[in-house]
Write a protein that holds these residues in place. Structure first.
Motif, PDB file in Angstrom:
ATOM      1  N   UNK A 118       0.818  -1.216   0.000  1.00 15.74           N
ATOM      2  CA  UNK A 118       0.000   0.000   0.000  1.00 15.74           C
ATOM      3  C   UNK A 118       0.849   1.263   0.000  1.00 15.74           C
ATOM      4  N   UNK A 119       1.982   1.258   0.700  1.00 13.48           N
ATOM      5  CA  UNK A 119       2.804   2.467   0.702  1.00 13.48           C
ATOM      6  C   UNK A 119       3.404   2.746  -0.668  1.00 13.48           C
ATOM      7  N   UNK A 120       3.690   1.711  -1.428  1.00 15.56           N
ATOM      8  CA  UNK A 120       4.193   1.923  -2.792  1.00 15.56           C
ATOM      9  C   UNK A 120       3.108   2.537  -3.669  1.00 15.56           C
ATOM     10  N   UNK A 121       1.906   2.016  -3.549  1.00 15.23           N
ATOM     11  CA  UNK A 121       0.788   2.587  -4.302  1.00 15.23           C
ATOM     12  C   UNK A 121       0.556   4.038  -3.886  1.00 15.23           C
ATOM     13  N   UNK A 122       0.604   4.315  -2.595  1.00 14.88           N
ATOM     14  CA  UNK A 122       0.399   5.683  -2.102  1.00 14.88           C
ATOM     15  C   UNK A 122       1.487   6.620  -2.625  1.00 14.88           C
ATOM     16  N   UNK A 123       2.725   6.161  -2.656  1.00 14.51           N
ATOM     17  CA  UNK A 123       3.816   6.991  -3.176  1.00 14.51           C
ATOM     18  C   UNK A 123       3.608   7.292  -4.653  1.00 14.51           C
ATOM     19  N   UNK A 124       3.204   6.289  -5.419  1.00 15.88           N
ATOM     20  CA  UNK A 124       2.949   6.513  -6.842  1.00 15.88           C
ATOM     21  C   UNK A 124       1.809   7.510  -7.033  1.00 15.88           C
ATOM     22  N   UNK A 125       0.747   7.337  -6.277  1.00 14.49           N
ATOM     23  CA  UNK A 125      -0.408   8.237  -6.364  1.00 14.49           C
ATOM     24  C   UNK A 125       0.000   9.658  -5.994  1.00 14.49           C
ATOM     25  N   UNK A 126       0.691   9.822  -4.888  1.00 13.63           N
ATOM     26  CA  UNK A 126       1.104  11.157  -4.434  1.00 13.63           C
ATOM     27  C   UNK A 126       2.061  11.835  -5.399  1.00 13.63           C
ATOM     28  N   UNK A 127       2.858  11.040  -6.108  1.00 12.32           N
ATOM     29  CA  UNK A 127       3.801  11.595  -7.077  1.00 12.32           C
ATOM     30  C   UNK A 127       3.135  11.879  -8.420  1.00 12.32           C
ATOM     31  N   UNK A 128       1.888  11.433  -8.604  1.00 11.07           N
ATOM     32  CA  UNK A 128       1.184  11.644  -9.857  1.00 11.07           C
ATOM     33  C   UNK A 128       1.521  10.623 -10.928  1.00 11.07           C
ATOM     34  N   UNK A 129       2.090   9.493 -10.525  1.00 11.78           N
ATOM     35  CA  UNK A 129       2.438   8.429 -11.463  1.00 11.78           C
ATOM     36  C   UNK A 129       1.162   7.641 -11.782  1.00 11.78           C
TER      37      UNK A 129
END
Length: 136
Positions: A74-85
């Motif tokens: 989940x933290x990887x998904x959250x990082x991608x989402x927050x970065x706009x990836x």
């Protein structure tokens, strides 16, 4: 899907530490002509290294693809989402929480990349067309 498979091969082709030790993870970011790959014993750390390098280099992540060798947490998904990836892919599969975050945010998740039958978990329209649409 062919482009994702080629990026996955490129990522694993640059996994020097994995080739020597068999005990490392790798993550990569494809953003236009830029390709950043980093290894670490932790899959989370490999993702952090890639994103950190991209941010330091001022790369626009809006049309990029994040790849990882390990399970998508989940933290990887959250990082991608927050970065706009818009797209996160792995040779492994996402956790339930990562899947939920991706659904809510419109993040495309692809698992089992490199296998004979990859799985597009969310927002498949980005990868199932002839040319990937990486807009969010």
């Amino acid at each position: 899907m062919d482009e994702l498979a080629a990026l996955s091969r490129r990522m694993f082709g640059s996994a020097e530490l994995y080739a020597r030790t068999g005990g490392m993870h790798i993550a990569a970011l494809a953003a236009g002509s830029r390709f950043i790959a980093r290894e670490d014993v932790g899959r989370h750390n490999a993702v952090d290294k890639v994103l950190g390098r991209a941010l330091l280099d001022g790369i626009d992540l809006g049309g990029s693809i994040l790849l990882t060798s390990g399970r998508i947490a989940s933290d990887m998904a959250a990082k991608a989402i927050n970065a706009g990836i818009p797209l996160l892919a792995s040779r492994s599969i996402p956790t339930t929480e990562a899947f939920s975050l991706a659904v809510d945010a419109g993040l495309t998740l692809v698992g089992r990349l490199g296998s004979a039958s990859p799985i597009v978990y969310t927002s498949g329209e980005r990868v199932l067309a002839d040319q990937p649409d990486l807009s969010m």
